[in-house]
Design an enzyme around this catalytic site. Structure first.
Site, PDB file in Angstrom:
ATOM      1  N   CYS B 143      22.718 -28.816   7.858  1.00 17.39           N
ATOM      2  CA  CYS B 143      21.679 -29.847   7.893  1.00 17.39           C
ATOM      3  C   CYS B 143      21.946 -30.891   8.969  1.00 17.39           C
ATOM      4  CB  CYS B 143      21.547 -30.524   6.528  1.00 17.39           C
ATOM      5  SG  CYS B 143      23.045 -31.391   6.039  1.00 17.39           S
ATOM      6  N   CYS B 185      30.228 -16.247   2.515  1.00 14.27           N
ATOM      7  CA  CYS B 185      30.280 -17.584   3.108  1.00 14.27           C
ATOM      8  C   CYS B 185      29.065 -17.780   4.025  1.00 14.27           C
ATOM      9  CB  CYS B 185      31.587 -17.712   3.902  1.00 14.27           C
ATOM     10  SG  CYS B 185      31.630 -19.087   5.048  1.00 14.27           S
ATOM     11  N   CYS B 229      16.405   2.202 -14.446  1.00 12.48           N
ATOM     12  CA  CYS B 229      15.094   2.828 -14.469  1.00 12.48           C
ATOM     13  C   CYS B 229      14.150   1.931 -13.674  1.00 12.48           C
ATOM     14  CB  CYS B 229      14.590   2.976 -15.901  1.00 12.48           C
ATOM     15  SG  CYS B 229      12.836   3.415 -15.990  1.00 12.48           S
ATOM     16  N   CYS B 258      11.414   5.199 -21.705  1.00  8.07           N
ATOM     17  CA  CYS B 258      10.087   4.605 -21.533  1.00  8.07           C
ATOM     18  C   CYS B 258       9.094   5.629 -21.006  1.00  8.07           C
ATOM     19  CB  CYS B 258      10.152   3.407 -20.589  1.00  8.07           C
ATOM     20  SG  CYS B 258      10.406   3.871 -18.866  1.00  8.07           S
ATOM     21  N   CYS B 306     -26.966  21.690   0.384  1.00  5.04           N
ATOM     22  CA  CYS B 306     -28.137  20.837   0.516  1.00  5.04           C
ATOM     23  C   CYS B 306     -27.810  19.472   1.120  1.00  5.04           C
ATOM     24  CB  CYS B 306     -28.819  20.642  -0.839  1.00  5.04           C
ATOM     25  SG  CYS B 306     -27.891  19.553  -1.931  1.00  5.04           S
ATOM     26  N   CYS B 316     -11.073  18.495 -11.880  1.00  4.22           N
ATOM     27  CA  CYS B 316     -11.306  19.905 -11.566  1.00  4.22           C
ATOM     28  C   CYS B 316     -11.848  20.094 -10.159  1.00  4.22           C
ATOM     29  CB  CYS B 316     -12.291  20.489 -12.576  1.00  4.22           C
ATOM     30  SG  CYS B 316     -12.718  22.189 -12.244  1.00  4.22           S
ATOM     31  N   CYS B 321     -23.197  21.235  -7.535  1.00  2.70           N
ATOM     32  CA  CYS B 321     -24.104  20.219  -7.014  1.00  2.70           C
ATOM     33  C   CYS B 321     -25.216  19.987  -8.027  1.00  2.70           C
ATOM     34  CB  CYS B 321     -24.697  20.666  -5.682  1.00  2.70           C
ATOM     35  SG  CYS B 321     -25.951  19.531  -5.070  1.00  2.70           S
TER      36      CYS B 321
HETATM   37 ZN    ZN Z   1      33.650 -18.630   6.004  1.00  2.00          ZN
HETATM   38 ZN    ZN Z   2     -26.356  20.973  -3.159  1.00  2.00          ZN
HETATM   39 ZN    ZN Z   3      12.488   3.239 -18.235  1.00  2.00          ZN
HETATM   40 ZN    ZN Z   4      24.341 -29.860   4.833  1.00  2.00          ZN
END
Ligand code: ZN
Ligand code: ZN
Ligand code: ZN
Ligand code: ZN
Ligand code: ZN
Ligand code: ZN
Lengths: 155, 529
Positions: B143, B185, B229, B258, B306, B316, B321
């Site tokens: 800072c 660090c 998981c 699950c 058509c 499916c 048509c």
């Molecule tokens: Zn260090």
């Molecule tokens: Zn058709």
């Molecule tokens: Zn799970």
């Molecule tokens: Zn500082």
């Protein structure tokens, strides 16, 4: 976390930046604590970036500096996106320092700029990351939501 | 860990195909799992597999409820407490530090207790107990504050920050990133882990509950044989002996209490018979190609005769048509009448067209067609499974109504539920057979696979068609028996397909047109799935 934590730190950084910045790094705009832009250029004579200046955009979340800022290169007529095996042509940067894992709250705007500067200085490859075209076409994620594999820590 | 091979041979040595073969021996003893890090005497998994049959696609596993997990942890803590004569709280810290590897902890502790205690943050001298300090001239690097009376904290590496920043940092780690036992660090590049006593000092009351919950979770997370998981809000964990390196030989589907069925290897939903690596590639391909393929999975199509718009309302594939009564197949849009005898045309991509491809453009067209062929069928079963599910929910409501009117008991109407379950599971299997087939290079086994796929597909479509009938018809006792027969036939076809595929996978008899081992991860970004 309150916005004020980030703002306080950014105010301090801004104060310091306004006083001095390392050579090759310039503040372009910092009108609020959400987004800053800076220009960086490579200091030595690397032919890949000779005469070029690059525009960086920093976006700060409310959790800055505990979490990293979002840093990208911006494409402008006089500010090309630097060619580099870890920089995509849309300006997204693949650098572990800017990821959740590599970031430390001790880093700041200035240190990020310096890291990027040295990343360019040390580069000899005139190429984009593998899969650049595909990535740039397909990616709709924000940089922080991308899982980069930091395959090469030498740059 | 040389006994992994034991596991694989247990999976592959059984030649019986159907699980109802009474000659199958029971899983006896736990000898196939003697490579578990900690054989837990009371909750050992062996006895629970007494009735399980050894078939290639059916992987032994054990579900643990939260109380079981707690009990296992408590037992380990008690053991360490007794053997090393250390208070339980500290025994737990030590166990977490050793990733719950009790044997290694005890061995190391016997050898050099001081170092072990220190490494775990349990140093004995009161002088080295963690404490907050006010140091003159201190400035916090996070800072950037300084000033008199600013309380600061550092672990052994000496990287010192103000308490406020430290707490912000911990809140982020605990609340947002779910870390507890291995928080590093805050300094960049310093990998030193913040020890338990320091955390006890720094973690604020509103974080304590979450912090302890996360500590408890390390027991499952630290063990390769245990996984949570992934179903939302499910608190159970599953133990399974399949290792990462086995995943080119086995597809370890497990199912939680699950009822969620998932892959122990990659945590995705059940994807048998396709191995994890193929699933990963397939999902990535689908995500990358989604725009090209999107139109195919749309819910509406035009009648090929058509031209009126037809919406698919059940699972499916047999479409009629409403306007012109034309009957066709939703998947290939071909005449349904041709499908009765030659389903073959609908599940198998004719590779021979590839031979005609003369130039690169035609070839890429063929490769897109090939992908779309498999994607079309994959997406269709995925969608049908969803529609079947909707239908079953509707059916369930009607069943309640019918129960009231006909006086049938809830048990008596469960056959509908069984049919719906079978449809779901079989559609999921079918879906993944198409991803599997996409990566399959032709050899003498692929035809058997395609026949099995075709048989299952036919069984599923038959059951699905019947399932769409009005509930009042399904209550008829003759139809009820027929539906039950079709249900069990579906399940049987699925088992035959899975068994055959899994056996060949375990024996390494499939040839794929991609590499199964070593992930596709090369470099660059990958989107979070
Ligand atoms: Zn260090
Ligand atoms: Zn058709
Ligand atoms: Zn799970
Ligand atoms: Zn500082
Ligand atoms: Zn898997
Ligand atoms: Zn068809």
């Amino acid at each position: 976390m309150s916005r004020s934590f980030a703002n306080k730190r950014l105010a301090k950084e801004l104060q310091k930046i306004n006083n001095s910045l390392p050579p090759g790094i310039e503040l372009v705009s910092a009108e609020n604590f959400d987004e800053w832009t800076l220009d960086i250029r490579v200091l030595d004579d690397n032919p890949l970036y000779r005469g070029q200046i690059h525009r960086l955009k920093f976006k700060f979340g409310t959790t800055y500096p505990i979490e990293p800022p979002e840093v990208t290169f911006v494409n402008l007529p006089d500010r090309p996106i630097p060619i580099h095996p870890h920089i995509y042509s849309n300006g997204i940067i693949c650098l572990d320092l800017l990821g959740q894992q590599g970031w430390s709250p001790v880093q700041n705007v200035e240190s990020v700029c310096m890291s990027l500067q040295s990343m360019l200085t040390g580069n000899t490859k005139n190429e984009r990351p593998p899969g650049d075209e595909e990535f740039v076409r397909g990616n709709r994620l924000r940089p922080k939501d991308i899982d980069f594999l930091y395959h090469d820590n030498t740059v | 860990m040389d006994s992994d091979e034991d596991f694989m041979s247990a999976v592959s040595s059984e030649d019986d195909i159907l699980p109802d073969d009474s000659e199958n021996e029971d899983m006896s003893g736990g000898e196939d799992f003697d490579d578990f890090d900690e054989p837990d005497p009371d909750l050992g998994i062996s006895k629970d597999f007494g009735q399980r049959k050894r078939v290639a696609y059916d992987i032994p596993f054990q579900v643990y409820k939260p109380a079981d997990i707690q009990k296992q942890q408590d037992e380990l803590v008690n053991e360490v407490n007794m053997i090393l004569d250390i208070p339980k709280g500290e025994a737990a810290i030590l166990l977490r530090h050793f990733r719950w590897n009790k044997e290694r902890l005890i061995e190391d502790y016997m050898d050099r207790p001081r170092q072990v205690l220190e490494a775990s943050g349990l140093a004995l001298e009161p002088a080295s107990l963690p404490k907050l300090e006010v140091l003159p001239g201190f400035m916090c690097d996070i800072c950037c504050e300084d000033g008199d009376g600013l309380e600061s904290f550092a672990i052994k590496c000496g990287h010192r920050y103000c308490v406020d920043c430290y707490r912000h940092y911990l809140a982020q780690k605990i609340k947002e990133e779910g870390e507890a036992a291995r928080i590093q660090c805050p300094s960049g590049g310093c990998n030193l882990i913040i020890d338990a006593r320091s955390l006890d000092l720094l973690v604020t009351p509103e974080l304590t509950a979450r912090y302890h919950e996360l500590l408890n979770r390390t027991y499952v997370e630290d063990k390769d044989t245990l996984k949570w998981c992934p179903a939302p809000d499910c608190p159970n964990a599953i133990e399974c002996g399949v290792k990462k390196k086995d995943l080119d030989k086995v597809v370890p589907t497990v199912s939680c209490l699950c009822e969620h069925r998932f892959c122990f290897g990659c945590i995705l939903n059940d994807h048998q018979p396709a191995p994890c690596e193929l699933v990963k590639r397939w999902l990535k391909k689908c995500a990358d190609d989604s725009e090209t393929a999107n139109w195919i999975s749309a819910n509406t199509k035009e009648c090929p005769r058509c031209g009126s718009t037809i919406e698919k309302n059940g699972g499916c594939n047999h479409m009629t048509c409403r306007k012109c009564k034309h009957e066709f197949c939703w998947m290939c849009m071909g005449l349904w009448s041709e499908h009765g005898t030659s389903w073959y045309n609908c599940n198998r991509f004719e590779e021979k067209s590839g031979l005609d491809a003369r130039d690169a453009q035609a070839k890429s067209r063929v490769s897109l067609d090939r992908y779309l062929h498999y994607y079309n069928r994959y997406a269709n079963h995925e969608q049908s499974a969803r529609l079947d599910k909707n239908l079953s929910q509707k059916t369930e409501k009607k069943m309640v109504q019918l129960q009231k009117e006909s006086g049938m008991s809830w048990i008596e109407v469960q056959y509908l539920n069984a049919a719906s379950q079978a449809l779901q599971t079989c559609r999921t299997t079918l879906m993944w057979t198409y991803a599997f087939a996409f990566y399959l290079a032709r050899n003498n086994l692929t035809e058997i696979f395609e026949d099995n796929q075709k048989d299952l597909e036919m069984a599923v479509e038959n059951l699905s068609a019947m399932f769409e009938r009005p509930v009042t018809e399904l209550a008829d006792s003759k139809l009820k028996v027929e539906l039950m027969d079709k249900t069990s036939y579906c399940n049987k076809r699925r088992i035959i397909l899975l068994e055959d595929t899994a056996q060949n996978l375990a024996d390494g008899r499939w040839t794929f047109n991609v590499e199964l081992t070593g992930s596709a991860a090369s470099s660059g970004p990958s989107n979070r799935a």
